[in-house]
Design an enzyme around this catalytic site. Structure first.
Site, short mmCIF file in Angstrom:
data_model
loop_
_atom_site.label_atom_id
_atom_site.label_comp_id
_atom_site.label_asym_id
_atom_site.label_seq_id
_atom_site.Cartn_x
_atom_site.Cartn_y
_atom_site.Cartn_z
N LYS A 63 -14.36 1.52 15.38
CA LYS A 63 -13.17 0.71 15.19
C LYS A 63 -12.48 0.61 16.63
O LYS A 63 -11.82 -0.43 16.82
CB LYS A 63 -12.03 1.41 14.17
CG LYS A 63 -10.99 0.62 13.86
CD LYS A 63 -10.12 1.27 12.96
CE LYS A 63 -11.22 1.10 11.60
NZ LYS A 63 -10.23 1.55 10.26
N PRO A 73 -3.64 -11.68 10.35
CA PRO A 73 -3.82 -11.45 11.75
C PRO A 73 -3.92 -9.60 12.05
O PRO A 73 -3.44 -8.77 11.57
CB PRO A 73 -2.74 -11.87 12.60
CG PRO A 73 -1.50 -11.81 11.38
CD PRO A 73 -2.04 -12.04 10.37
N ASP A 74 -5.00 -9.38 12.99
CA ASP A 74 -5.13 -7.89 13.39
C ASP A 74 -4.02 -7.72 14.61
O ASP A 74 -4.33 -7.96 15.74
CB ASP A 74 -6.48 -7.53 13.91
CG ASP A 74 -6.48 -5.95 13.85
OD1 ASP A 74 -5.68 -5.16 14.39
OD2 ASP A 74 -7.60 -5.59 13.21
N ILE A 75 -2.76 -6.81 14.30
CA ILE A 75 -1.89 -6.91 15.38
C ILE A 75 -2.32 -6.10 16.50
O ILE A 75 -2.39 -6.38 17.77
CB ILE A 75 -0.70 -6.25 14.74
CG1 ILE A 75 -0.17 -7.15 13.66
CG2 ILE A 75 0.27 -6.05 15.91
CD1 ILE A 75 0.68 -6.54 12.75
N LYS A 87 -11.53 -3.00 18.06
CA LYS A 87 -10.27 -3.31 18.17
C LYS A 87 -9.99 -3.33 19.78
O LYS A 87 -8.85 -4.26 20.14
CB LYS A 87 -9.25 -2.48 17.74
CG LYS A 87 -9.53 -2.13 16.11
CD LYS A 87 -8.65 -2.68 15.27
CE LYS A 87 -8.78 -2.53 14.02
NZ LYS A 87 -7.85 -3.04 12.95
N ASP A 99 -4.90 -6.01 4.88
CA ASP A 99 -5.61 -6.85 5.49
C ASP A 99 -5.49 -8.34 5.06
O ASP A 99 -6.09 -9.10 5.84
CB ASP A 99 -7.18 -6.13 5.02
CG ASP A 99 -7.24 -5.00 5.92
OD1 ASP A 99 -7.03 -4.75 6.93
OD2 ASP A 99 -7.83 -3.90 5.16
N PHE A 115 -4.50 3.73 14.92
CA PHE A 115 -4.83 4.77 14.04
C PHE A 115 -6.03 4.37 13.35
O PHE A 115 -6.13 3.09 12.90
CB PHE A 115 -3.53 5.00 13.15
CG PHE A 115 -2.55 5.97 13.85
CD1 PHE A 115 -1.96 5.46 14.91
CD2 PHE A 115 -2.42 7.33 13.52
CE1 PHE A 115 -0.99 6.31 15.39
CE2 PHE A 115 -1.49 8.20 14.23
CZ PHE A 115 -0.73 7.56 15.28
N LYS A 169 8.81 -18.22 -9.40
CA LYS A 169 8.11 -17.04 -10.07
C LYS A 169 6.81 -17.68 -10.89
O LYS A 169 7.08 -18.81 -11.78
CB LYS A 169 9.10 -16.37 -10.90
CG LYS A 169 8.58 -15.09 -11.58
CD LYS A 169 9.90 -14.25 -12.65
CE LYS A 169 9.32 -13.13 -13.21
NZ LYS A 169 9.76 -12.58 -14.39
N ASN A 204 0.88 -1.27 -0.11
CA ASN A 204 0.12 -0.03 -0.10
C ASN A 204 0.83 1.29 0.06
O ASN A 204 2.09 1.16 0.11
CB ASN A 204 -0.97 -0.20 1.21
CG ASN A 204 -0.19 -0.19 2.62
OD1 ASN A 204 0.41 1.08 2.97
ND2 ASN A 204 -0.33 -0.93 3.17
O1 C5P Z 1 -8.79 -2.08 10.55
P1 C5P Z 1 -7.77 -0.82 10.16
O2 C5P Z 1 -6.69 -1.29 9.09
O3 C5P Z 1 -8.64 0.43 9.53
O4 C5P Z 1 -7.23 -0.38 11.40
C1 C5P Z 1 -6.30 0.62 11.69
C2 C5P Z 1 -5.41 0.20 12.87
O5 C5P Z 1 -5.45 -1.22 13.16
C3 C5P Z 1 -4.13 0.79 12.89
O6 C5P Z 1 -3.74 1.33 14.11
C4 C5P Z 1 -3.47 -0.44 12.15
O7 C5P Z 1 -2.08 -0.33 12.60
C5 C5P Z 1 -3.93 -1.51 13.20
N1 C5P Z 1 -3.75 -2.80 12.30
C6 C5P Z 1 -3.06 -4.05 12.78
N2 C5P Z 1 -3.23 -4.96 12.14
C7 C5P Z 1 -3.92 -5.23 11.21
C8 C5P Z 1 -4.79 -4.31 10.57
C9 C5P Z 1 -4.59 -3.05 11.05
O8 C5P Z 1 -2.34 -3.59 13.72
N3 C5P Z 1 -4.03 -6.45 10.43
#
Ligand code: C5P
Length: 399
Positions: A337, A303-305, A341, A276, A323, A286, A208
């Protein structure tokens, strides 16, 4: 940044000892005074005269030196500094430290000191990789000794790998980081930053547009307030700041592993633009054009960190900040959000086209917390970082 600080510099016996002369200079340039200690082996590589001339003071060399002992006993010498730095730290010196031996001046000072000790190892790559050295390293870390480097690269012995002494600039930056005063002194803060790269095959990836600018500014602001900052960064275009521990990663999975390895921390600030999705069908070869049609990529959720850190049962940081970059309904989306989260604060911003925020130098944010939503005027990203760092320091001071 080191004005008035006193460094006890122990110079071990290795070819990299020549760099300690430059290190003395750099520490003095930063405002520190340096008391040098030269081991017997160290004297084989640099002379007491050069060390003394550069540091502008006598070199301590002998445990049983009556004159030196009368002027300043070795116990006092070991405790009179703000920081003890061992550079280069040889395998032998590290082994002595790990075992608690005290059979010469350097090892006796290291055993007698109640001051923070920092070692910059330098040795042949096989000596570094040897299980004995790695065991000693783990012991020293567990004893609270800070370790700088070693770097990877070509060595005087002709081999290549980890074992090169960190450069004087890197050692000075680590010393500054260690001795920095400020409201975040003694606090460990994690910052994630930059984009992630999710591989499609060995040469292609999904990414991105995040530059990492806001994360870099935050890490810098937190470190300048005395925080011990672990900066976990994806492949960003803005270079990481000096004075922080940089952990470079590529994918979201790598980032999560690096974040987990950095715990425990007092605060976590997730500024990374984590992808995501990742490609589950990533190939280790390749992908080639084929007459059979276009490749089909299958995706899985990453995974959502931020969510993972926010929901830690054991060792959740006291403060978790996320953020939210939104293009519409900023407040509504960001508030939802924050709930989803489980983080304490969300820093929301509008990245819709025309704001010039994504990739730009300015940001207009709204800080959402238990106390409600607070909109800040548009300002430089460095200023947003400064104000956020002040808020983070104030929140941690309440703990
Ligand atoms: O869901 P979204 O990407 O909009 O959420 C943004 C926030 O979540 C940011 O703080 C980003 O660093 C964190 N994030 C994360 N792991 C992910 C997706 C987002 O830590 N897989």
């Amino acid at each position: 940044m080191l004005a008035g600080k006193r460094i006890l510099l122990i110079i071990g016996g290795g070819i990299a000892a020549y760099k300690s002369l430059e290190l003395i200079r750099r520490l003095q340039d930063a405002g520190a005074s340096v008391s040098p200690v030269l081991t017997r082996a160290g004297e084989e590589f640099v002379t007491p005269l050069s060390v003394s001339a550069l540091s502008g003071t006598a070199v301590h060399r002998d445990l049983f030196d009556l004159t030196a002992e009368a002027e300043m006993g070795h116990i006092q010498l070991s405790r009179s500094a703000d920081l003890v730095v061992v550079a280069p730290a040889t395998a032998d010196l590290m082994a002595k430290m790990a075992q608690g031996l005290a059979n010469d001046l350097a090892s006796t000072l290291l055993l007698a000191t109640d001051t923070q000790v920092m070692v910059a190892p330098a040795m042949n790559v096989r000596m570094w990789d040897h299980p004995a050295t790695q065991r000693n390293l783990a012991t020293l870390r567990a004893d609270g000794v800070k370790v700088i480097g070693p770097n990877e690269g070509g060595m005087a012995c002709g081999e290549f790998g980890p074992g090169r002494l960190s450069e004087p600039d890197e050692i000075v930056a680590a010393v500054e980081r260690q001795l920095a005063d400020g409201p975040l002194k003694g606090k460990r803060v994690l910052v994630t930053s930059g984009p992630t790269h999710e591989p499609i095959d060995p040469v292609r990836y999904i990414a991105n547009r995040s530059s990492g600018a806001q994360g870099v500014a935050l890490a810098r602001a937190l470190a300048s307030r005395g925080g011990e900052v672990v900066f976990v960064t994806g492949p960003a275009s803005v270079a990481p700041p000096d004075g922080v521990e940089v952990v470079p990663v590529e994918s979201a999975h790598d980032m999560l592993a690096a974040v987990e390895a950095a715990l425990p921390v007092d605060a976590a600030v997730c500024a990374a633009a984590v992808a995501d999705w990742r490609v589950t069908s990533a190939s280790d070869r390749k992908l080639k054009k084929s007459k059979d049609g276009l490749p089909v990529l299958a995706f899985a959720e990453n995974p959502d960190i931020l969510k993972t850190i926010s929901h830690l049962e054991d060792g959740r940081p006291s403060l978790v900040v996320g953020f939210a970059a939104e293009t519409h309904d900023v407040l509504q989306n960001a508030t939802a959000k924050r709930k989803r989260k489980g983080c304490d604060w969300i820093v929301a911003n509008d990245v819709s086209e025309g704001t010039g925020i994504m990739g730009g130098t300015e940001n207009a944010v709204t800080l959402i917390s238990d106390a409600g939503a607070e909109s800040w005027p548009r300002m430089a990203k460095s200023e947003v970082a400064s104000q956020l760092a002040d808020r983070i320091a104030a929140a941690l001071a309440k703990d």
